[in-house]
Design a protein around this motif. Structure first.
Motif: not given
Ligand SMILES: O=C(O)CCC(=O)C(=O)O
Ligand SMILES: [Fe+2]
Length: 245
Positions: A127, A129, A215
């Motif tokens: 994903h 952030d 990440h």
């Protein structure tokens, strides 16, 4: 807010983290945090988990809650900055905030963080952030407004004696493939090995540009303790986007 917050580590380490963050969008320092602070924070995370004060982490507001468990399996509790260890942690983050603003002119104005306890079998799928708005007219992204204010992500690891066999590495990629409308298409990274796979060993600290560095937390086989946090800009006032952002 302290005038001169006690930093996590030396000016040299701060400077080299910021150089990496600017050059490639992420930075990692193993053993960056004082082991005593790490142990105190780990004990607080454990105590909160045992007291039933953590709850299931959800994914971003743009997702449906029903998707959450297939994307993220972790339990969280927000830091309130009340205990001495949390005060120290917040002071270190504050020193980093000031240093990043001085060198990178990011205009970061606040920091929020939570304990994250991954049970054995815990993970967090790939994903970002925060989401960059592909265009001003992308109305369907309105639900993401609140998250756009996350600019730099920080992860501090609290684990004792982490080994390879425990899994739970943080994989980071340095590029975000976009579809034709400019939305991130992170499944295309299946074909690209990550730039790094970082061990979540206690004392380690990671910084990432929230909108730019995909990440994931690999399947963890042991209980995994971390504090993810976000440095934010003041991009929305009364629900309206800051025209400068
Ligand atoms: O725990 C980690 O290594 C990263 C957690 C993360 O990506 C997040 O909470 O957004
Ligand atoms: Fe993340």
């Amino acid at each position: 807010m302290d005038v001169c917050p006690q930093p996590f580590f030396s000016d040299n380490l701060t400077a080299s983290l910021i150089v990496d963050l600017e050059a490639r969008g992420w930075a990692h320092a193993p053993d960056a945090l004082d082991p005593e602070l790490v142990a105190a924070l780990r004990n607080e995370a454990k105590a909160q988990e045992q007291a039933g004060e953590t709850y299931d982490g959800r994914v971003g507001r743009a997702h449906h809650e029903t998707q959450a468990l297939s994307v993220r399996k972790t339990r969280i509790a927000w830091l309130d900055g009340a205990s001495p260890a949390q005060k120290r942690f917040m002071a270190g983050a504050e020193a980093l905030r000031i240093a990043m603003n001085q060198r990178l002119f990011l205009g970061l104005f606040e920091f929020e963080a939570h304990f994250a306890v991954y049970p054995p079998g815990g993970f967090y799928a790939r994903h970002l952030d925060a989401f960059t708005r592909p265009s001003a007219s992308a109305g369907s992204l309105s639900g993401r407004k609140a998250e756009r204010t996350r600019v730099v992500s920080l992860v501090a690891y609290l684990n004792e004696d982490w080994s390879d066999a425990d899994g739970g590495q943080l994989a980071v990629w340095e590029t975000t493939p976009l579809d034709e409308t400019g939305r991130p298409e992170l499944n295309r990274l299946d074909a690209l090995p990550p730039a790094a796979e970082l061990q979540p060993s206690g004392g380690g600290l990671v910084l990432m540009l929230s909108e730019a560095i995909p990440h994931e937390v690999r399947l963890s086989h042991a209980v995994r303790y971390a504090i993810p946090g976000w440095f934010r800009v003041n991009a929305s006032v009364g629900g309206a986007l800051d025209p400068l952002s």
